[in-house]
Design a protein around this motif. Sequence first.
Motif, PDB file in Angstrom:
ATOM      1  N   GLN A 237       0.821  -1.208   0.000  1.00 24.78           N
ATOM      2  CA  GLN A 237       0.000   0.000   0.000  1.00 24.78           C
ATOM      3  C   GLN A 237       0.857   1.259   0.000  1.00 24.78           C
ATOM      4  N   CYS A 238       1.864   1.299   0.852  1.00 23.30           N
ATOM      5  CA  CYS A 238       2.722   2.487   0.947  1.00 23.30           C
ATOM      6  C   CYS A 238       3.537   2.692  -0.336  1.00 23.30           C
ATOM      7  N   LEU A 239       4.030   1.597  -0.896  1.00 18.86           N
ATOM      8  CA  LEU A 239       4.795   1.717  -2.137  1.00 18.86           C
ATOM      9  C   LEU A 239       3.920   2.192  -3.281  1.00 18.86           C
ATOM     10  N   SER A 249       9.937   3.903  -9.239  1.00 17.88           N
ATOM     11  CA  SER A 249      10.785   2.724  -9.049  1.00 17.88           C
ATOM     12  C   SER A 249      11.133   2.470  -7.584  1.00 17.88           C
ATOM     13  N   ALA A 250      10.405   3.065  -6.664  1.00 21.70           N
ATOM     14  CA  ALA A 250      10.703   2.920  -5.238  1.00 21.70           C
ATOM     15  C   ALA A 250      10.642   1.455  -4.812  1.00 21.70           C
ATOM     16  N   THR A 251      11.571   1.065  -3.945  1.00 21.13           N
ATOM     17  CA  THR A 251      11.640  -0.290  -3.397  1.00 21.13           C
ATOM     18  C   THR A 251      11.229  -0.266  -1.930  1.00 21.13           C
ATOM     19  N   PRO A 252      10.977  -1.432  -1.325  1.00 20.68           N
ATOM     20  CA  PRO A 252      10.711  -1.448   0.122  1.00 20.68           C
ATOM     21  C   PRO A 252      11.826  -0.788   0.924  1.00 20.68           C
ATOM     22  N   ASP A 254      13.822   1.688  -0.070  1.00 22.73           N
ATOM     23  CA  ASP A 254      13.724   3.140  -0.237  1.00 22.73           C
ATOM     24  C   ASP A 254      12.680   3.719   0.708  1.00 22.73           C
ATOM     25  N   PHE A 255      11.508   3.091   0.759  1.00 21.40           N
ATOM     26  CA  PHE A 255      10.431   3.590   1.605  1.00 21.40           C
ATOM     27  C   PHE A 255      10.788   3.519   3.081  1.00 21.40           C
ATOM     28  N   LEU A 256      11.272   2.362   3.530  1.00 18.64           N
ATOM     29  CA  LEU A 256      11.542   2.195   4.960  1.00 18.64           C
ATOM     30  C   LEU A 256      12.760   2.995   5.412  1.00 18.64           C
ATOM     31  N   ALA A 257      13.778   3.092   4.568  1.00 14.74           N
ATOM     32  CA  ALA A 257      14.922   3.934   4.911  1.00 14.74           C
ATOM     33  C   ALA A 257      14.479   5.383   5.066  1.00 14.74           C
ATOM     34  N   ALA A 258      13.646   5.852   4.142  1.00  9.31           N
ATOM     35  CA  ALA A 258      13.141   7.229   4.212  1.00  9.31           C
ATOM     36  C   ALA A 258      12.260   7.439   5.431  1.00  9.31           C
ATOM     37  N   LEU A 259      11.390   6.466   5.709  1.00 14.24           N
ATOM     38  CA  LEU A 259      10.487   6.576   6.860  1.00 14.24           C
ATOM     39  C   LEU A 259      11.266   6.717   8.153  1.00 14.24           C
ATOM     40  N   PHE A 260      12.213   5.817   8.392  1.00  9.50           N
ATOM     41  CA  PHE A 260      12.927   5.844   9.667  1.00  9.50           C
ATOM     42  C   PHE A 260      13.953   6.976   9.712  1.00  9.50           C
ATOM     43  N   TRP A 261      14.512   7.342   8.600  1.00 11.46           N
ATOM     44  CA  TRP A 261      15.413   8.508   8.559  1.00 11.46           C
ATOM     45  C   TRP A 261      14.668   9.760   8.983  1.00 11.46           C
ATOM     46  N   THR A 262      13.513   9.998   8.379  1.00 13.36           N
ATOM     47  CA  THR A 262      12.767  11.220   8.696  1.00 13.36           C
ATOM     48  C   THR A 262      12.221  11.185  10.119  1.00 13.36           C
ATOM     49  N   ARG A 263      11.808  10.014  10.589  1.00 12.89           N
ATOM     50  CA  ARG A 263      11.252   9.948  11.944  1.00 12.89           C
ATOM     51  C   ARG A 263      12.356  10.087  12.998  1.00 12.89           C
ATOM     52  N   VAL A 264      13.529   9.501  12.754  1.00 17.17           N
ATOM     53  CA  VAL A 264      14.641   9.667  13.690  1.00 17.17           C
ATOM     54  C   VAL A 264      15.060  11.130  13.734  1.00 17.17           C
ATOM     55  N   GLY A 319       7.637  11.043   0.573  1.00 10.71           N
ATOM     56  CA  GLY A 319       7.824  10.613  -0.801  1.00 10.71           C
ATOM     57  C   GLY A 319       9.113  11.147  -1.399  1.00 10.71           C
ATOM     58  N   HIS A 320       9.421  12.404  -1.100  1.00  9.78           N
ATOM     59  CA  HIS A 320      10.652  12.998  -1.617  1.00  9.78           C
ATOM     60  C   HIS A 320      11.871  12.326  -0.989  1.00  9.78           C
ATOM     61  N   ALA A 321      11.802  12.023   0.308  1.00 10.84           N
ATOM     62  CA  ALA A 321      12.916  11.346   0.972  1.00 10.84           C
ATOM     63  C   ALA A 321      13.147   9.967   0.361  1.00 10.84           C
ATOM     64  N   ALA A 322      12.065   9.239   0.055  1.00 11.41           N
ATOM     65  CA  ALA A 322      12.195   7.932  -0.591  1.00 11.41           C
ATOM     66  C   ALA A 322      12.814   8.070  -1.978  1.00 11.41           C
ATOM     67  N   GLU A 323      12.446   9.116  -2.674  1.00 16.33           N
ATOM     68  CA  GLU A 323      13.024   9.368  -3.995  1.00 16.33           C
ATOM     69  C   GLU A 323      14.523   9.640  -3.895  1.00 16.33           C
ATOM     70  N   LEU A 324      14.934  10.383  -2.879  1.00 16.96           N
ATOM     71  CA  LEU A 324      16.350  10.671  -2.682  1.00 16.96           C
ATOM     72  C   LEU A 324      17.140   9.393  -2.388  1.00 16.96           C
TER      73      LEU A 324
END
Length: 452
Positions: A237-239, A249-252, A254-264, A319-324
């Motif tokens: 769903q998130c992807l 082309s986001a991968t799991p 990319d999404f999880l790295a971005a999620l935890f990076w931004t939340r940390v 979304g932008h963080a996942a793209e990065l």
Amino acid sequence: MADESGLVKVHSVLTVVSSRPVGSMKNHPLTGPDHAMGRHTLHMVFYYENTSFGSFDTDPVRESLSEVLCQYPAVTGRLTREDAGNWEVKCNDAGVRILRARVGVTIDEWLRCTDGSKERDLTVWEDMPENPSTWSPFRIQINDFEGGGLAIGLSCTHMHADPTSLILLLKSWTEVHRHQPIAYPPFFLPVAPHGARPVPVNHTKSTIYLADKSQAQAPSVKMASATFKFSDSIIKQCLSEIRHDKCPSATPFDFLAALFWTRVESLKKPKHDCKYTLSICVDFRRLLHEPLPYGYFGNALHFSLLSVDGEEMECGGLGHAAELVNRQVSSLKEEEFWSAIHSLESQKDEGGKYAPPCTMYGPELTCVSMEHMIVRHQSLIYSTIFDSVKPIHVSCHMGNVEGEGLILVMPSAEEGLARMVMVTLPEEEIVNLCKDQAILCLEPKLLLAGKI
């Protein structure tokens, strides 16, 4: 649940050697990338329900371990210094230290209620002594839980091996135990570039980053860890949302790295005018033009730095963080890998001794991808099957993580896009992260986080 202190009781220690003498391979030199990991240790725990190894002294599983160790002379050897002072393994078949332990709770209670820091008790470790000639750099601890089930803890110096090497060592053991051929035999030859083309060493992103890292200092703080398991349906769903909105082309990862990076980062003071940085670690075995075998035994890890203005991160959203993250990983070129390898190989003093190791997991927040362990839609991590039993959970810890912390994204026991995220942060931050609503709204299963 009982008091956590003293839940794991080691009751026996023995040494297992290979069933046949070491052949022609007498010494295994450690490479520049291996030496760079010298500050760190590696610890993995594989949990199995309804499995028992009996006494182990007479159990067939010990015989299969002795048999597989014939293929891994660098595992049963001992560390020594060569003439220039660099580490190498003397392949003398001195054996692997095996510990047996009992755990005073059920496997479910352990995973649900135990503090993540206690998990290291399942992989008892002794730091390398000044003279390691009789010290076993690899240790296997077999832990029996109340009511059945066990955990196999594997530990080694990070100089010897990376997570892929340790996972495939256990996988090879399970295959020999089931009388199957080893799918990914160990490969001990050093990494070398194809052909005679010159390899850039200076002034690449990799060499600049490694030079900066060698000078960096991180404050020593008490760290804690927790594990988040995300379902296949949630990741899909998130992807879908991110791919439609920002990054097709986001991968799991990319999404999880971005999620935890931004939340940390959100746990820290506002950084609107500062840089957001993330060190991304990938395995490069299959990213080379002529790929290394999966069984390459040693360190095949590449670290790169992603740095973004705070204002851009705050305005761009998840979304932008996942793209990065996706752009950073997909843009890695073979020249960067060789540049980093040759930079580490060339950092020697006049006598030929490698430079002292630095903190590779730090001081920046570091995120490690284990996506390469999914081969043909199946996880190599969960193909470590004893008899017919797969692991129900696998943990991975790096020793001596410093600075801002570590995020490790791994396949989950659930098939599909399900993933597991192990996070190590300063103690106060991990407590707040486990209560973060942006993460909890995705309904992760929280493991080994104590009573948070």
